[in-house]
Scaffold this motif. Sequence first.
Motif, mmCIF file in Angstrom:
data_model
loop_
_atom_site.group_PDB
_atom_site.id
_atom_site.type_symbol
_atom_site.label_atom_id
_atom_site.label_comp_id
_atom_site.label_asym_id
_atom_site.label_seq_id
_atom_site.Cartn_x
_atom_site.Cartn_y
_atom_site.Cartn_z
ATOM 1 N N MET A 1 0.846 -1.181 0.000
ATOM 2 C CA MET A 1 0.000 0.000 0.000
ATOM 3 C C MET A 1 0.887 1.239 0.000
ATOM 4 N N SER A 2 0.485 2.196 -0.734
ATOM 5 C CA SER A 2 1.264 3.421 -0.860
ATOM 6 C C SER A 2 1.060 4.332 0.346
ATOM 7 N N ASP A 3 2.154 4.947 0.797
ATOM 8 C CA ASP A 3 2.029 5.914 1.886
ATOM 9 C C ASP A 3 1.401 7.217 1.404
ATOM 10 N N ALA A 4 1.170 7.325 0.101
ATOM 11 C CA ALA A 4 0.484 8.501 -0.434
ATOM 12 C C ALA A 4 -0.979 8.534 0.001
ATOM 13 N N ILE A 5 -1.562 7.371 0.267
ATOM 14 C CA ILE A 5 -2.979 7.310 0.640
ATOM 15 C C ILE A 5 -3.236 8.031 1.966
ATOM 16 N N PRO A 6 -2.590 7.647 3.065
ATOM 17 C CA PRO A 6 -2.864 8.375 4.315
ATOM 18 C C PRO A 6 -2.408 9.828 4.273
ATOM 19 N N ALA A 7 -1.354 10.121 3.517
ATOM 20 C CA ALA A 7 -0.884 11.507 3.423
ATOM 21 C C ALA A 7 -1.925 12.381 2.731
ATOM 22 N N LEU A 8 -2.487 11.895 1.632
ATOM 23 C CA LEU A 8 -3.508 12.676 0.928
ATOM 24 C C LEU A 8 -4.779 12.763 1.749
ATOM 25 N N ARG A 9 -5.143 11.683 2.399
ATOM 26 C CA ARG A 9 -6.350 11.696 3.224
ATOM 27 C C ARG A 9 -6.238 12.722 4.347
ATOM 28 N N ALA A 10 -5.073 12.807 4.971
ATOM 29 C CA ALA A 10 -4.863 13.798 6.035
ATOM 30 C C ALA A 10 -4.938 15.217 5.482
ATOM 31 N N GLY A 47 -14.502 7.808 2.131
ATOM 32 C CA GLY A 47 -14.955 6.554 1.550
ATOM 33 C C GLY A 47 -13.820 5.690 1.057
ATOM 34 N N ASP A 48 -14.153 4.871 0.087
ATOM 35 C CA ASP A 48 -13.180 3.925 -0.440
ATOM 36 C C ASP A 48 -12.150 4.623 -1.321
ATOM 37 N N ILE A 49 -11.013 3.948 -1.454
ATOM 38 C CA ILE A 49 -9.907 4.455 -2.268
ATOM 39 C C ILE A 49 -9.373 3.297 -3.099
ATOM 40 N N GLU A 50 -9.157 3.567 -4.367
ATOM 41 C CA GLU A 50 -8.430 2.625 -5.210
ATOM 42 C C GLU A 50 -7.168 3.338 -5.671
ATOM 43 N N ALA A 51 -6.014 2.759 -5.340
ATOM 44 C CA ALA A 51 -4.732 3.371 -5.689
ATOM 45 C C ALA A 51 -4.025 2.515 -6.732
ATOM 46 N N ARG A 52 -3.358 3.204 -7.655
ATOM 47 C CA ARG A 52 -2.593 2.537 -8.713
ATOM 48 C C ARG A 52 -1.231 3.189 -8.833
ATOM 49 N N ASP A 53 -0.275 2.383 -9.270
ATOM 50 C CA ASP A 53 1.065 2.893 -9.519
ATOM 51 C C ASP A 53 1.014 3.895 -10.671
ATOM 52 N N TRP A 54 1.659 5.028 -10.480
ATOM 53 C CA TRP A 54 1.699 6.089 -11.487
ATOM 54 C C TRP A 54 3.146 6.543 -11.671
ATOM 55 N N THR A 56 7.000 6.889 -13.094
ATOM 56 C CA THR A 56 7.672 7.047 -14.378
ATOM 57 C C THR A 56 9.076 6.453 -14.227
ATOM 58 N N GLY A 57 9.881 6.589 -15.236
ATOM 59 C CA GLY A 57 11.240 6.085 -15.155
ATOM 60 C C GLY A 57 12.074 6.765 -14.085
ATOM 61 N N SER A 58 11.696 7.987 -13.714
ATOM 62 C CA SER A 58 12.496 8.741 -12.750
ATOM 63 C C SER A 58 11.753 9.121 -11.466
ATOM 64 N N ASP A 59 10.435 9.042 -11.463
ATOM 65 C CA ASP A 59 9.662 9.480 -10.298
ATOM 66 C C ASP A 59 8.697 8.391 -9.842
ATOM 67 N N SER A 60 8.539 8.283 -8.521
ATOM 68 C CA SER A 60 7.577 7.361 -7.931
ATOM 69 C C SER A 60 6.255 8.101 -7.758
ATOM 70 N N GLY A 61 5.170 7.540 -8.301
ATOM 71 C CA GLY A 61 3.894 8.234 -8.225
ATOM 72 C C GLY A 61 2.744 7.302 -7.907
ATOM 73 N N CYS A 62 1.630 7.907 -7.532
ATOM 74 C CA CYS A 62 0.429 7.159 -7.159
ATOM 75 C C CYS A 62 -0.795 7.887 -7.702
ATOM 76 N N GLU A 63 -1.659 7.155 -8.384
ATOM 77 C CA GLU A 63 -2.948 7.680 -8.822
ATOM 78 C C GLU A 63 -4.006 7.111 -7.881
ATOM 79 N N GLN A 64 -4.877 7.968 -7.379
ATOM 80 C CA GLN A 64 -5.924 7.529 -6.463
ATOM 81 C C GLN A 64 -7.301 7.935 -6.980
ATOM 82 N N ASP A 65 -8.214 6.979 -6.955
ATOM 83 C CA ASP A 65 -9.630 7.239 -7.182
ATOM 84 C C ASP A 65 -10.248 7.145 -5.793
ATOM 85 N N LEU A 66 -10.706 8.270 -5.259
ATOM 86 C CA LEU A 66 -11.151 8.282 -3.872
ATOM 87 C C LEU A 66 -12.548 8.854 -3.741
ATOM 88 N N GLY A 67 -13.204 8.432 -2.678
ATOM 89 C CA GLY A 67 -14.568 8.866 -2.451
ATOM 90 C C GLY A 67 -14.768 9.522 -1.103
#
Length: 136
Positions: A1-10, A47-54, A56-67
């Motif tokens: 699980m990405s640590d981006a989820i709780p960071a964005l939620r906060a 609500g619910d969150i679906e996270a996906r790897d986003w 690139t070759g040089s950056d670590s990213g996360c795409e979230q569909d959140l409710g």
Amino acid sequence: MSDAIPALRAAIQARLESDAGLTALLGAGRIHDEAPRAARGVYVVHGDIEARDWSTGSDSGCEQDLGLTVWAAESSSSRQALEAAALVVGALNEAPLTPAGHALINLRWQSSRLARDPATGLAFVAIRFRAVTETL
């Protein structure tokens, strides 16, 4: 699980709690991780969150569909739920949030749906957002 989820939620929680219009409509302390028992009035629940790897070759990213869900605790208050949902969307759509340890690339409103819970008859508005973050 990405640590981006709780960071964005906060960051979302902080933004909604600091929105004067939303606080005036709901009252303080009305944005929750989970629905409170025997709640009265209008309130917002993460609500619910679906996270996906986003990444690139040089950056670590996360795409979230959140409710987020705006609940009206009285059976006739769909109008209040819609008003609160509009304030939530206004506070978050393309907001310049700063999730800890991440750069928010974008946060965009995707949809809102007004419905009634079949078991309780309570009105709710389900709001969907899409967010992309990169790890700092």
